[in-house]
Design an enzyme around this catalytic site. Structure first.
Site: not given
Ligand code: EPZ
Length: 421
Positions: A22-23, A94, A118, A123, A308, A330, A400
């Site tokens: 998915k991701n 998102r 969410c 996020r 995840d 995370i 989803r």
């Molecule tokens: C991706 O989300 C995945 N989603 C998430 O999977 C996964 O949990 C996550 O990566 C971490 O591996 C998709 O790929 C669609 P991040 P993403 O940016 O990209 C902070 C699932 O269950 N952050 O790596 O949104 C954030 O708050 C989903 O399939 C900022 O501060 O995650 C978090 O604490 C859930 N500023 C950390 O970084 C930003 O601009 C990691 O988030 C972006 C992120």
């Protein structure tokens, strides 16, 4: 709203095919915006999130044909009529923010709704924006939208991510492929989905080095072409179903599974007393002997233990021998499955980012509620091994990210059925 009914039914035996990620698919699909030539994705998963991304790309004027029952997506962006990603669609998913980098890189402007938070956290998308600004984008946050401009095109830049971010790395990587000059992304995410995106972009003519490491270097090109690319296997679906025989006993072969997709997750399974054997078709999983041992888990960016899979691992540890401590580093609110597991007899104490799980002999079936995607499947895993009947409500969360859960688990002997609601 549908529910899923599960009756604990002892060991599981058989095979489970693992779908495309998915991701990975959610970042590969927006890559179509980078070119006016056709992009075909094979091994695509059949999920509601993919349908939402299809709807979003369609609203921009892209064509997305779902072929072979949804396993092949034929995308084309030769007639993009709009560069505005509307809140009504973005709020549903998102990952919609991932159209920002490609739209800006190819058209020089974009208007993308800020995705809300969410259930698992706020996020923010500040890192996405900072990386694009470093490449010369002019961003104006107004009325809940990012109004982005790069009239003379984006320029290559060196950007050091203060926090590892999968999505921000993906947005910056896609944007950099058409920027003028060289871009270096430091402290980049290393997830297999990033590697898969880089491989697809390279097939389209991008010049990229270092994906899978913390430093990715991209030499911008004038234009990208079309490509056909197979979506990488879903490591989170894989890890999820590996835990089914671990929790229930028995032996299950995960078709298409590969050890290198799993990082620290596999080491933790070994520590907990679970055997993982590589076969010609995938991975065969069973308990080494008797009861599961308690282990401590800390979630980290890849190759660390995936956030995840934290909820699913907690389901396993509820009946492990001893006490386990899970630290979620995370996201700020990713223990919502804990009170639902407690309704099934689990003994869990949550304090901030730590959950302490005291193993009990057996869980008991109960009515429980899904709160987010991974929590929902964690409850199903717990229910497979529980005594009696469990009804998991609000399974739209589940749909989803997991296709045909009932079918895949029933094929291995699980007593699980969907109740149309
Ligand atoms: C991706 O989300 C995945 N989603 C998430 O999977 C996964 O949990 C996550 O990566 C971490 O591996 C998709 O790929 C669609 P991040 P993403 O940016 O990209 C902070 C699932 O269950 N952050 O790596 O949104 C954030 O708050 C989903 O399939 C900022 O501060 O995650 C978090 O604490 C859930 N500023 C950390 O970084 C930003 O601009 C990691 O988030 C972006 C992120």
């Amino acid at each position: 709203m549908d529910s899923i009914l599960v009756r604990g039914n002892g060991p599981l035996n058989g095979q489970i095919p693992i779908a495309g990620a998915k991701n990975a698919c959610l970042t590969l699909m927006p890559a179509t915006l980078l070119t006016d030539e056709p992009l075909t994705l094979t091994n695509a998963p059949r999920l509601s999130d993919i349908r939402t991304m299809t709807q979003l790309l369609g609203s921009l004027g892209a064509e997305v044909a779902s072929l072979q029952g949804g396993q092949v997506l034929a995308l084309s962006s030769h007639q993009i009529a709009s560069q505005k990603a509307d809140y009504e669609i973005v709020r549903k998913m998102r990952a919609s923010i991932l159209v920002l980098g490609p739209l800006l890189a190819r058209f020089g402007h974009a208007e993308v709704s800020l995705p809300g938070g969410c259930a698992i956290g706020a996020r923010p998308v500040d890192l996405h924006l900072k990386a694009l600004e470093a490449m010369g984008a002019d961003l104006d946050l107004r009325d809940g939208y990012v109004h982005a401009k790069a009239p003379g095109g984006l320029k290559g830049a060196v950007f050091d991510f203060p926090v590892v971010s999968v999505g921000a790395t993906e947005n910056a990587l896609m944007a950099a492929t058409l920027a003028k000059g060289t871009t270096v992304l430091k402290n980049a995410a290393r997830e297999p989905e990033i590697v898969d995106l880089a491989r697809c972009l390279r097939r389209m003519g991008a010049q990229i080095e270092g994906e899978g490491t913390s430093t990715i270097t991209i030499q911008g090109v004038d234009r990208l072409g079309g490509a056909t690319h197979p979506v990488v296997t879903d490591r989170i679906e894989l890890g999820t179903y590996m835990l089914a025989p671990a929790i229930c006993g028995g032996e299950v072969e995960l078709l298409g599974g590969r050890i290198e997709l799993l990082g620290a997750f596999c080491e933790k399974l070994d520590e907990a007393g679970i055997s993982v054997e590589e076969t010609a078709a995938g991975l065969k999983v069973s308990r080494k002997n008797g009861r599961i041992r308690a282990v401590d888990v800390v979630t980290e960016p890849f190759p660390g233990f995936p956030t995840d899979l934290q909820a699913q691992m907690m389901a396993l540890l509820c009946t492990a021998e001893g006490t386990s401590i899970l630290e979620e580093k995370i996201f700020e609110n990713r223990f919502m499955h804990a009170p639902e597991l407690s309704r099934m007899g689990a003994r869990i104490e949550v304090h901030g980012g730590h959950a302490t799980v005291h193993g009990v002999d057996k869980l008991r079936g109960a009515p429980v509620m899904a709160t987010d995607l991974r929590a929902s499947v964690s409850l199903i895993l717990a229910a497979l091994a529980a005594e009696g009947e469990t009804v998991v409500s609000r399974v739209y969360h589940l749909d989803r990210g997991y296709e045909r859960v009932e079918e895949k688990l029933s094929a291995c002997g699980a007593l699980i059925e969907r109740i149309e609601g």
